[in-house]
Design a protein around this motif. Structure first.
Motif, PDB file in Angstrom:
ATOM      1  N   ALA A 336       0.854  -1.189   0.000  1.00  0.00           N
ATOM      2  CA  ALA A 336       0.000   0.000   0.000  1.00  0.00           C
ATOM      3  C   ALA A 336       0.890   1.238   0.000  1.00  0.00           C
ATOM      4  CB  ALA A 336      -0.920  -0.014   1.216  1.00  0.00           C
ATOM      5  N   ARG A 337       1.632   1.425  -1.092  1.00  0.00           N
ATOM      6  CA  ARG A 337       2.684   2.428  -1.140  1.00  0.00           C
ATOM      7  C   ARG A 337       2.160   3.849  -0.911  1.00  0.00           C
ATOM      8  NH1 ARG A 337       7.912   2.091  -1.068  1.00  0.00           N
ATOM      9  NH2 ARG A 337       8.389   3.215  -3.006  1.00  0.00           N
ATOM     10  N   GLU A 373       7.431   8.502  -6.945  1.00  0.00           N
ATOM     11  CA  GLU A 373       6.919   7.333  -7.663  1.00  0.00           C
ATOM     12  C   GLU A 373       5.429   7.429  -7.945  1.00  0.00           C
ATOM     13  OE1 GLU A 373       5.836   2.777  -6.402  1.00  0.00           O
ATOM     14  OE2 GLU A 373       7.609   3.690  -5.508  1.00  0.00           O
ATOM     15  N   THR A 374       4.634   7.851  -6.956  1.00  0.00           N
ATOM     16  CA  THR A 374       3.174   7.830  -7.099  1.00  0.00           C
ATOM     17  C   THR A 374       2.605   9.146  -7.622  1.00  0.00           C
ATOM     18  OG1 THR A 374       2.830   8.576  -4.815  1.00  0.00           O
ATOM     19  CG2 THR A 374       2.955   6.200  -5.188  1.00  0.00           C
ATOM     20  N   PRO A 408      14.207  16.402  -4.475  1.00  0.00           N
ATOM     21  CA  PRO A 408      13.590  15.781  -5.672  1.00  0.00           C
ATOM     22  C   PRO A 408      12.163  16.235  -5.952  1.00  0.00           C
ATOM     23  CG  PRO A 408      14.777  14.137  -4.384  1.00  0.00           C
ATOM     24  CD  PRO A 408      14.745  15.390  -3.555  1.00  0.00           C
ATOM     25  N   ILE A 409      11.445  16.735  -4.932  1.00  0.00           N
ATOM     26  CA  ILE A 409      10.074  17.194  -5.189  1.00  0.00           C
ATOM     27  C   ILE A 409       9.935  18.704  -5.139  1.00  0.00           C
ATOM     28  CG2 ILE A 409       9.049  15.054  -4.333  1.00  0.00           C
ATOM     29  CD1 ILE A 409       8.196  16.690  -1.859  1.00  0.00           C
ATOM     30  N   THR A 410      10.974  19.418  -4.687  1.00  0.00           N
ATOM     31  CA  THR A 410      10.869  20.872  -4.609  1.00  0.00           C
ATOM     32  C   THR A 410      11.607  21.561  -5.749  1.00  0.00           C
ATOM     33  OG1 THR A 410      12.804  20.961  -3.131  1.00  0.00           O
ATOM     34  CG2 THR A 410      10.621  20.892  -2.114  1.00  0.00           C
ATOM     35  N   GLU A 411      12.594  20.913  -6.360  1.00  0.00           N
ATOM     36  CA  GLU A 411      13.327  21.521  -7.453  1.00  0.00           C
ATOM     37  C   GLU A 411      12.398  21.714  -8.644  1.00  0.00           C
ATOM     38  OE1 GLU A 411      16.607  18.943  -8.113  1.00  0.00           O
ATOM     39  OE2 GLU A 411      17.790  19.737  -6.460  1.00  0.00           O
TER      40      GLU A 411
END
Length: 413
Positions: A336-337, A373-374, A408-411
């Motif tokens: 349940a990622r 990933e999601t 990785p998610i803010t750049e």
């Protein structure tokens, strides 16, 4: 004013030291931007622009000025004529219209359609697909499923228009479940406007089906959107309305109580949070219906403690929330990622509130991998909440570690 100081300041900012230099530079810039060797601005025109009566440039020249100086003419001292609309606004309107059509097209198909024979077994077929979609949602996240479910809902709607009797009512019920899932997918993807639209479609179909359980389910779904909007009173209103109908099955009562607890946490009422979740916990063993939708309370390990921990985190009860998250995460399967990532992000925020920043960063590193990933906007929002909770350590080494972990998610955002 004796001159247009706004344009002069913009000229000097980009290094054009004179009107002649500015005219030459803008001419060259415009010929390259528009791919038009005939585009030209004279030094005399530029001097007039910097004077007390600058006039108004053509639309092409306005585009070139904006591209070269980073501002539109009305921000450069030109007097805006009636009816002027920036070209970028036309583009925004086109994009918004395209997005609106993409959201609404599967739900709003113009009729009438050609009648056809509808086999009652189609109701069972679409119901059997739902459980697979719910599982895929947990494994894939929202983006890959939205495009699949929209056309399926469209087919259900088409069949509903031809069906009669109990077959029609069955298709309405399953159609509402599909609409609710599409609404959830948009909510998880961070598009609350689209989510609210599909929640509205769910309510409409539930009323058409005259199904009290489905009507209650639809109101709880709308309350979820209100929770994400931070409207605690709205959440409570919708959940109380769902609970007013004594006919609804225990599952709906559990869902409404736990969602009302979220509303109470937004209203800073811890006593109500605990009372509502405790009451839902007493009803949970009675959930035994065979309805194909709204089964998260049976499918999700520690369902009610997940809600309590989330509410505690919202209330700022860091230590208590962190302890609950440790218990919940021990029971959540690795498969349940998406849900696991959301819970871990909330756990990290609770750890920060409990003055355990190192633990928060340790948890955040794994969450970022799952978020990438999601592509879950819900998970990213939780990480933004974590970032705010970690502000006291912004200049400390642990704060820099968090910034590195979130890169990785803010750049690029």
């Amino acid at each position: 004013m004796s001159r247009n100081d706004a344009l002069r300041a913009a000229r000097l900012r980009v290094g054009w030291r004179s009107a002649d230099a500015a005219a030459d530079a803008l001419t060259a810039h415009g010929q390259q931007l528009l791919d038009d060797r005939h585009f030209a601005v004279s030094a005399r025109t530029w001097r007039r622009w910097e004077g007390p009566r600058p006039g108004w440039p053509s639309e092409d020249t306005a585009l070139v000025l904006h591209d070269a100086l980073g501002r539109w003419p009305e921000d450069l001292g030109f007097i805006t004529p009636p009816g002027w609309i920036r070209p970028e606004h036309h583009e925004e309107t086109t994009v918004q219209t395209t997005q609106l059509l993409a959201v609404t097209a599967p739900a709003l198909v113009a009729g009438p359609l050609s009648p056809q024979q509808v086999d009652p077994q189609l109701v069972d077929y679409f119901q059997s697909q739902l459980e697979g979609h719910y599982r895929a949602d947990m494994l894939l996240g929202p983006h890959d499923l939205i495009g699949t479910l929209g056309p399926q809902y469209q087919l259900i709607d088409k069949l509903t228009r031809s069906a009669t009797g109990e077959t029609r009512r069955g298709l309405l019920r399953v159609g509402a479940a599909y609409a609710a899932l599409v609404g959830w997918l948009y909510q998880d993807a961070g598009d609350l406007s689209a989510a609210a639209f599909w929640r509205g479609i769910t309510q409409e179909i539930a009323f058409r089906a005259r199904d009290p359980h489905l009507i209650g389910y639809a109101m709880v779904n709308s309350a979820q959107v209100r929770t994400d909007l931070g409207d605690g009173a709205g959440v409570v209103d919708l959940c109380e309305a769902a609970l007013d109908d004594a006919r609804v099955v225990p599952k709906i009562r559990v869902m409404a109580m736990q969602q009302q607890a979220h509303g109470a946490s937004l209203l800073r009422d811890r006593a109500a949070v605990d009372r509502l979740i405790d009451n839902a916990d007493r009803i949970l063993p009675q959930v035994n219906d065979d309805l194909p939708w709204g089964n998260a309370c049976r499918r999700t390990p520690g369902y009610l403690e997940v809600q309590r921990a989330t509410c505690y985190g919202r209330l700022g009860l860091g230590a208590e929330a962190s302890s609950l998250w440790e218990q919940v995460l021990a029971a959540v399967p690795a498969t349940a990622r998406r849900d696991r990532g959301v819970y871990m992000a909330r756990h990290a925020t609770a750890a920060a509130a409990a003055r355990q920043p190192e633990q928060a960063v340790h948890i955040a590193r794994e969450v970022v991998d799952i978020a990438v990933e999601t592509r879950s906007a819900r998970m990213r929002r939780e990480l933004v909440t974590l970032e705010r909770a970690m502000r006291p350590w912004h200049d400390a080494p642990v704060g820099r570690d968090l910034a590195e972990a979130l890169a990785p998610i803010t750049e690029g955002t």
